[in-house]
Design an enzyme around this catalytic site. Structure first.
Site, PDB file in Angstrom:
ATOM      1  N   GLY A  10     -14.172  87.047  -4.267  1.00  0.00           N
ATOM      2  CA  GLY A  10     -14.154  88.181  -3.344  1.00  0.00           C
ATOM      3  C   GLY A  10     -12.825  88.305  -2.615  1.00  0.00           C
ATOM      4  N   ASP A  36     -24.460  79.743  -7.647  1.00  0.00           N
ATOM      5  CA  ASP A  36     -25.134  80.927  -7.117  1.00  0.00           C
ATOM      6  C   ASP A  36     -25.839  80.479  -5.831  1.00  0.00           C
ATOM      7  OD1 ASP A  36     -26.972  82.879  -6.503  1.00  0.00           O
ATOM      8  OD2 ASP A  36     -27.488  83.300  -8.590  1.00  0.00           O
ATOM      9  N   TYR A  61     -23.566  89.679  -0.365  1.00  0.00           N
ATOM     10  CA  TYR A  61     -23.834  91.003  -0.931  1.00  0.00           C
ATOM     11  C   TYR A  61     -23.245  91.978   0.080  1.00  0.00           C
ATOM     12  CZ  TYR A  61     -26.266  95.071  -2.746  1.00  0.00           C
ATOM     13  OH  TYR A  61     -26.549  96.307  -3.274  1.00  0.00           O
ATOM     14  N   THR A  62     -22.202  92.749  -0.306  1.00  0.00           N
ATOM     15  CA  THR A  62     -21.450  93.522   0.693  1.00  0.00           C
ATOM     16  C   THR A  62     -21.517  95.043   0.494  1.00  0.00           C
ATOM     17  OG1 THR A  62     -19.457  93.238  -0.641  1.00  0.00           O
ATOM     18  CG2 THR A  62     -19.782  91.662   1.155  1.00  0.00           C
ATOM     19  N   TYR A 125     -28.126  96.100   4.867  1.00  0.00           N
ATOM     20  CA  TYR A 125     -27.047  95.105   4.805  1.00  0.00           C
ATOM     21  C   TYR A 125     -26.960  94.341   6.135  1.00  0.00           C
ATOM     22  CZ  TYR A 125     -22.218  93.399   5.197  1.00  0.00           C
ATOM     23  OH  TYR A 125     -21.101  92.627   5.428  1.00  0.00           O
ATOM     24  N   LYS A 129     -27.729  90.326   6.871  1.00  0.00           N
ATOM     25  CA  LYS A 129     -26.716  89.425   7.450  1.00  0.00           C
ATOM     26  C   LYS A 129     -27.232  88.838   8.768  1.00  0.00           C
ATOM     27  CE  LYS A 129     -22.902  88.879   6.257  1.00  0.00           C
ATOM     28  NZ  LYS A 129     -22.274  87.858   5.361  1.00  0.00           N
ATOM     29  N   TRP A 150     -14.540  95.513   9.337  1.00  0.00           N
ATOM     30  CA  TRP A 150     -13.621  96.402   8.598  1.00  0.00           C
ATOM     31  C   TRP A 150     -12.568  95.592   7.825  1.00  0.00           C
ATOM     32  CZ3 TRP A 150     -12.180 101.566  11.477  1.00  0.00           C
ATOM     33  CH2 TRP A 150     -13.335 102.126  12.010  1.00  0.00           C
TER      34      TRP A 150
HETATM   35  N1  LIG Z   1     -15.880  93.880   3.501  1.00  0.00           N
HETATM   36  C1  LIG Z   1     -16.006  94.156   4.802  1.00  0.00           C
HETATM   37  O1  LIG Z   1     -15.576  95.215   5.295  1.00  0.00           O
HETATM   38  C2  LIG Z   1     -16.662  93.162   5.712  1.00  0.00           C
HETATM   39  C3  LIG Z   1     -16.806  93.487   7.076  1.00  0.00           C
HETATM   40  C4  LIG Z   1     -17.391  92.546   7.922  1.00  0.00           C
HETATM   41  C5  LIG Z   1     -17.841  91.336   7.418  1.00  0.00           C
HETATM   42  N2  LIG Z   1     -17.713  91.056   6.092  1.00  0.00           N
HETATM   43  C6  LIG Z   1     -18.196  89.774   5.593  1.00  0.00           C
HETATM   44  O2  LIG Z   1     -17.065  89.033   5.154  1.00  0.00           O
HETATM   45  C7  LIG Z   1     -17.452  88.170   4.078  1.00  0.00           C
HETATM   46  C8  LIG Z   1     -16.497  88.358   2.917  1.00  0.00           C
HETATM   47  O3  LIG Z   1     -16.565  89.704   2.496  1.00  0.00           O
HETATM   48  P1  LIG Z   1     -15.687  90.266   1.286  1.00  0.00           P
HETATM   49  O4  LIG Z   1     -15.275  91.638   1.628  1.00  0.00           O
HETATM   50  O5  LIG Z   1     -14.672  89.262   0.882  1.00  0.00           O
HETATM   51  O6  LIG Z   1     -16.801  90.375   0.170  1.00  0.00           O
HETATM   52  P2  LIG Z   1     -16.633  90.618  -1.405  1.00  0.00           P
HETATM   53  O7  LIG Z   1     -15.243  90.991  -1.722  1.00  0.00           O
HETATM   54  O8  LIG Z   1     -17.751  91.512  -1.791  1.00  0.00           O
HETATM   55  O9  LIG Z   1     -16.887  89.148  -1.985  1.00  0.00           O
HETATM   56  C9  LIG Z   1     -18.138  88.542  -1.954  1.00  0.00           C
HETATM   57  C10 LIG Z   1     -18.176  87.563  -3.082  1.00  0.00           C
HETATM   58  O10 LIG Z   1     -19.473  86.928  -3.099  1.00  0.00           O
HETATM   59  C11 LIG Z   1     -19.887  86.851  -4.439  1.00  0.00           C
HETATM   60  N3  LIG Z   1     -21.338  86.708  -4.541  1.00  0.00           N
HETATM   61  C12 LIG Z   1     -22.279  87.683  -4.484  1.00  0.00           C
HETATM   62  N4  LIG Z   1     -23.493  87.145  -4.660  1.00  0.00           N
HETATM   63  C13 LIG Z   1     -23.319  85.810  -4.815  1.00  0.00           C
HETATM   64  C14 LIG Z   1     -24.196  84.729  -5.047  1.00  0.00           C
HETATM   65  N5  LIG Z   1     -25.516  84.896  -5.169  1.00  0.00           N
HETATM   66  N6  LIG Z   1     -23.689  83.481  -5.166  1.00  0.00           N
HETATM   67  C15 LIG Z   1     -22.343  83.264  -5.083  1.00  0.00           C
HETATM   68  N7  LIG Z   1     -21.464  84.268  -4.884  1.00  0.00           N
HETATM   69  C16 LIG Z   1     -21.944  85.517  -4.750  1.00  0.00           C
HETATM   70  C17 LIG Z   1     -19.389  88.139  -5.049  1.00  0.00           C
HETATM   71  O11 LIG Z   1     -19.386  88.062  -6.452  1.00  0.00           O
HETATM   72  P3  LIG Z   1     -19.585  89.441  -7.284  1.00  0.00           P
HETATM   73  O12 LIG Z   1     -18.434  90.311  -6.927  1.00  0.00           O
HETATM   74  O13 LIG Z   1     -19.607  88.944  -8.683  1.00  0.00           O
HETATM   75  O14 LIG Z   1     -20.900  90.001  -6.810  1.00  0.00           O
HETATM   76  C18 LIG Z   1     -17.991  88.213  -4.465  1.00  0.00           C
HETATM   77  O15 LIG Z   1     -17.070  87.472  -5.215  1.00  0.00           O
HETATM   78  C19 LIG Z   1     -18.901  88.503   3.782  1.00  0.00           C
HETATM   79  O16 LIG Z   1     -19.737  87.585   4.443  1.00  0.00           O
HETATM   80  C20 LIG Z   1     -19.100  89.874   4.393  1.00  0.00           C
HETATM   81  O17 LIG Z   1     -20.434  90.097   4.768  1.00  0.00           O
HETATM   82  C21 LIG Z   1     -17.123  91.938   5.232  1.00  0.00           C
END
Ligand SMILES: NC(=O)c1ccc[n+]([C@@H]2O[C@H](COP(=O)([O-])OP(=O)(O)OC[C@H]3O[C@@H](n4cnc5c(N)ncnc54)[C@H](OP(=O)(O)O)[C@@H]3O)[C@@H](O)[C@H]2O)c1
Length: 294
Positions: A10, A36, A61-62, A125, A129, A150
């Site tokens: 991610g 997983d 899951y994002t 979502y 969380k 964000w």
């Molecule tokens: N993106 C935002 O704007 C945002 C904002 C606030 C907080 N956050 C939090 O920040 C954190 C990182 O977010 P991010 O943007 O880096 O997310 P991301 O790019 O969607 O990455 C999440 C990763 O988790 C993997 N994943 C999904 N299901 C899984 C499972 N069952 N077991 C192991 N790995 C799994 C995904 O793989 P696949 O791609 O193969 O599914 C992906 O590589 C998360 O906790 C998110 O909730 C994000």
């Protein structure tokens, strides 16, 4: 220090791996196939094999809108997955750094949220969380839950990359101007997580619990888009001549989103001495990196 990172593919996971290695940590980043997080036995096996000293959970899951129709999967990853990691960290007596979100709040406060404010998510979502946080607190004392907002960066899918693509292809872009928050750079967040993880190694007196970390400053998605497109003009052939501010009502989405979800970061400043950078500074670096790397 040996760190185990979940969600290695991610946008945050990739930054953690790069920076962790640069800091000289022993970084283990099993693939989703190998670890997983919805599969307790796989986590158990991976932890026994790698023997980490800290686990960083960047897996999630994002997909905010898709979660409305894939609730079971969102809860499996964000709630059960978090619970699984906390249980296995407790079994192995190691701390967990877990990433959570501003979307655990409903956005009605009208001021920046404190860690102590009541959570009240408005979508699947956010609920998944929020329940993940509750699970972690109930299974493991030695945890840091770091809420951010964000998130954008050079890896993965994010708003900044979408805007850059539109800027180089579309004459007009419409962007929501009545939702406010704080853009957070994934590289800055990774650096913060690694500073905290490092501290755990040398300090037995870590104040466990929930913290907020986001870029400094509060803006709308429209303001964010304006700045992204403005910066893009420095390095690329921008086609966009007009960015139109629209309302949330003009741009209906499957999931509701908090209207104002800025996070107050004074607790992390006080306990860890970490000062978030102004959002513009990190954005400038990221846009340059994205456009010059192409
Ligand atoms: N993106 C935002 O704007 C945002 C904002 C606030 C907080 N956050 C939090 O920040 C954190 C990182 O977010 P991010 O943007 O880096 O997310 P991301 O790019 O969607 O990455 C999440 C990763 O988790 C993997 N994943 C999904 N299901 C899984 C499972 N069952 N077991 C192991 N790995 C799994 C995904 O793989 P696949 O791609 O193969 O599914 C992906 O590589 C998360 O906790 C998110 O909730 C994000």
């Amino acid at each position: 220090m040996k760190i185990l990172i979940t969600g290695a593919g991610g946008q945050l996971g990739r930054e953690l791996i790069n920076q962790g290695q640069l800091k000289g940590f022993s970084v283990q980043a099993p693939s989703e196939d190998d670890m997983d997080i919805t599969d307790l036995e796989k986590i158990d096996r991976c932890m026994a094999f790698h023997q980490p000293e800290v686990v960083i959970n960047a897996a999630a899951y994002t997909q905010v809108d898709k979660a409305e129709s894939e609730a079971a999967l969102a809860f499996a990853v964000n709630t059960t997955g978090s619970a699984n990691l906390a249980r296995m960290c407790a079994k192995n007596k190691i701390p967990l750094v877990h990433i959570s979100t501003d979307y655990v709040f409903d956005g009605q406060k009208g001021r920046s949220y404190l860690e102590t404010d009541a959570i009240s998510p408005v979508g699947v979502y956010g609920r998944s969380k929020a329940e993940g946080e509750i699970e972690i607190r109930s299974h493991l004392k030695e945890h840091i839950i770091l809420r951010t907002s964000w998130l954008y960066g050079i890896h993965g899918h994010n708003f900044a990359k979408t805007m850059l693509k539109l800027a180089t292809t579309k004459p007009k872009i419409r962007v929501v101007a009545d939702q406010y928050g704080s853009p957070t750079n994934a590289a800055d967040l990774a650096q913060t997580i690694l500073i905290i993880s490092d501290r755990m190694q040398f300090n037995n007196d870590v104040d466990w619990g929930t913290y907020h970390y986001c870029g400094q400053g509060v803006i709308s998605w429209y303001n964010f888009a304006e700045k992204i497109v403005g910066l893009a003009r420095l390095y690329a052939d921008v086609k966009t001549t007009r960015i139109e501010p629209i309302t949330t009502a003009d741009y209906p989405t499957r999931a509701l989103r908090p209207i104002y979800s800025a996070l107050d970061c004074s607790r992390i400043q006080k306990h860890f001495g970490i000062n978030p950078k102004p959002w513009q500074k990190s954005l400038e670096i990221t846009i340059k990196e994205l456009l010059v790397r192409r």
